[in-house]
Design a protein around this motif. Structure first.
Motif, mmCIF file in Angstrom:
data_model
loop_
_atom_site.group_PDB
_atom_site.id
_atom_site.type_symbol
_atom_site.label_atom_id
_atom_site.label_comp_id
_atom_site.label_asym_id
_atom_site.label_seq_id
_atom_site.Cartn_x
_atom_site.Cartn_y
_atom_site.Cartn_z
ATOM 1 N N GLY A 118 0.638 -1.121 0.204
ATOM 2 C CA GLY A 118 -0.034 0.076 0.036
ATOM 3 C C GLY A 118 0.784 1.155 0.051
ATOM 4 N N LYS A 119 0.212 2.397 -0.344
ATOM 5 C CA LYS A 119 1.194 3.432 -0.489
ATOM 6 C C LYS A 119 1.288 4.211 0.896
ATOM 7 N N LEU A 120 2.524 5.105 0.887
ATOM 8 C CA LEU A 120 2.495 5.529 2.402
ATOM 9 C C LEU A 120 1.068 6.380 2.712
ATOM 10 N N GLY A 121 0.924 6.203 4.059
ATOM 11 C CA GLY A 121 -0.384 6.927 4.426
ATOM 12 C C GLY A 121 -1.634 6.051 4.699
ATOM 13 N N THR A 122 -1.450 4.848 3.774
ATOM 14 C CA THR A 122 -2.584 4.086 3.895
ATOM 15 C C THR A 122 -2.549 3.123 5.195
ATOM 16 N N LEU A 123 -3.413 2.739 5.788
ATOM 17 C CA LEU A 123 -3.710 1.674 6.989
ATOM 18 C C LEU A 123 -2.520 0.657 6.822
ATOM 19 N N GLU A 124 -2.737 -0.067 5.549
ATOM 20 C CA GLU A 124 -1.814 -1.258 5.626
ATOM 21 C C GLU A 124 -0.462 -0.964 5.516
ATOM 22 N N ARG A 125 -0.241 0.294 4.992
ATOM 23 C CA ARG A 125 1.301 0.676 4.998
ATOM 24 C C ARG A 125 1.792 0.851 6.283
ATOM 25 N N GLU A 126 0.979 1.700 6.967
ATOM 26 C CA GLU A 126 1.238 2.089 8.271
ATOM 27 C C GLU A 126 1.332 0.948 9.356
ATOM 28 N N ALA A 127 0.636 -0.104 9.255
ATOM 29 C CA ALA A 127 0.782 -0.929 10.149
ATOM 30 C C ALA A 127 2.193 -1.865 9.716
ATOM 31 N N TYR A 128 2.190 -2.059 8.301
ATOM 32 C CA TYR A 128 3.616 -2.634 8.027
ATOM 33 C C TYR A 128 4.793 -1.893 8.604
ATOM 34 N N GLU A 129 4.810 -0.611 8.210
ATOM 35 C CA GLU A 129 6.004 0.158 8.770
ATOM 36 C C GLU A 129 6.052 0.177 10.277
ATOM 37 N N TYR A 130 4.970 0.015 11.046
ATOM 38 C CA TYR A 130 5.003 -0.221 12.514
ATOM 39 C C TYR A 130 5.569 -1.536 12.938
ATOM 40 N N MET A 151 9.087 -2.461 14.916
ATOM 41 C CA MET A 151 9.008 -3.109 16.373
ATOM 42 C C MET A 151 10.234 -4.291 16.147
ATOM 43 N N GLU A 152 10.068 -4.832 15.082
ATOM 44 C CA GLU A 152 10.948 -5.873 14.704
ATOM 45 C C GLU A 152 12.361 -5.639 14.861
ATOM 46 N N MET A 153 12.767 -4.418 14.256
ATOM 47 C CA MET A 153 13.956 -3.964 14.348
ATOM 48 C C MET A 153 14.480 -3.608 15.769
ATOM 49 N N LEU A 154 13.657 -3.001 16.648
ATOM 50 C CA LEU A 154 13.686 -2.404 18.049
ATOM 51 C C LEU A 154 14.034 -4.018 18.734
ATOM 52 N N GLY A 155 13.304 -5.012 18.667
ATOM 53 C CA GLY A 155 13.407 -6.316 18.971
ATOM 54 C C GLY A 155 14.999 -6.859 18.532
ATOM 55 N N LYS A 156 15.283 -6.498 17.420
ATOM 56 C CA LYS A 156 16.597 -7.277 17.080
ATOM 57 C C LYS A 156 17.662 -6.313 17.584
ATOM 58 N N MET A 157 17.487 -5.026 17.776
ATOM 59 C CA MET A 157 18.520 -4.127 18.589
ATOM 60 C C MET A 157 18.521 -4.526 20.190
ATOM 61 N N LEU A 169 9.870 -8.937 23.746
ATOM 62 C CA LEU A 169 10.225 -7.696 23.138
ATOM 63 C C LEU A 169 11.176 -8.271 22.230
ATOM 64 N N GLU A 170 11.973 -9.228 22.225
ATOM 65 C CA GLU A 170 13.160 -9.347 21.355
ATOM 66 C C GLU A 170 12.299 -10.045 19.888
ATOM 67 N N ASN A 171 11.357 -10.399 20.125
ATOM 68 C CA ASN A 171 10.788 -11.485 19.174
ATOM 69 C C ASN A 171 9.459 -10.281 18.598
ATOM 70 N N SER A 172 9.272 -9.202 19.000
ATOM 71 C CA SER A 172 8.247 -8.296 18.738
ATOM 72 C C SER A 172 6.934 -8.511 18.404
ATOM 73 N N SER A 173 6.693 -9.723 19.686
ATOM 74 C CA SER A 173 5.272 -10.196 19.679
ATOM 75 C C SER A 173 4.527 -9.543 20.665
ATOM 76 N N ASN A 174 4.873 -8.388 21.267
ATOM 77 C CA ASN A 174 3.982 -7.329 22.303
ATOM 78 C C ASN A 174 4.423 -6.136 21.847
ATOM 79 N N SER A 175 3.532 -5.107 22.109
ATOM 80 C CA SER A 175 4.046 -3.780 21.997
ATOM 81 C C SER A 175 4.605 -3.495 23.490
ATOM 82 N N ALA A 176 5.738 -3.013 23.631
ATOM 83 C CA ALA A 176 6.346 -2.742 24.668
ATOM 84 C C ALA A 176 5.986 -1.049 25.071
#
Length: 108
Positions: A20-32, A36-42, A71-78
Motif C-alpha cells: 500500500g502507498k504511504l499513508g494507507t492503513l496497511e502501509r502504516e501497519a507494515y511500517e510499525y 518493532m521488529e528492528m527494535l527487538g533485534k537491537m 520484546l526481542e521477538n516483537s510479539s508484544n507492544s512494549a
C-alpha cells in the motif's frame, strides 16, 4: 531473435504496489511492525553483546524472562518506559529522530 527488456522496480515501488502507498492503513501497519521488529533485534543484539541471558536482563529491568523474549521477538507492544529500562540496563544509549513532512525536528 527478439530481445525483451526486463523492467526493474525499486523497493519503494514494490511496497507501494503490494503493501500500500504511504499513508494507507496497511502501509502504516507494515511500517510499525517493521520498526518493532528492528527494535527487538537491537535489544537482542545489545543483550548478547553484554553476555546476558534473557532472564538476567529481565532481573535487571524488573520483568520476567518471557517479557524480554516477547520484546526481542516483537510479539508484544512494549511501553516506552520498558524500552528505556531495557536499554538503561544494557548501558546503551537510545537516539530518536522525529521527522515531520520530510524535515527533522531538533531540540535546541
Amino acid at each position: 531473435m527478439k530481445r525483451t527488456e526486463i523492467k526493474s522496480y525499486s523497493l519503494e515501488e514494490m511496497k507501494d504496489k503490494y503493501i500500500g502507498k504511504l499513508g494507507t492503513l496497511e502501509r502504516e501497519a507494515y511500517e510499525y511492525e517493521l520498526r518493532m521488529e528492528m527494535l527487538g533485534k537491537m535489544i537482542k543484539a545489545a543483550r548478547l553483546e553484554r553476555n546476558l541471558t534473557q532472564e538476567q536482563l529481565g532481573q535487571l529491568v524488573g520483568v520476567q524472562k518471557s517479557q524480554i523474549s516477547k520484546l526481542e521477538n516483537s510479539s508484544n507492544s512494549a511501553t516506552i518506559d520498558t524500552v528505556f529500562k531495557v536499554f538503561k540496563a544494557l548501558k546503551a544509549d537510545i537516539h530518536f529522530n522525529v521527522t515531520i513532512e520530510n524535515q527533522y525536528l531538533q531540540l535546541v
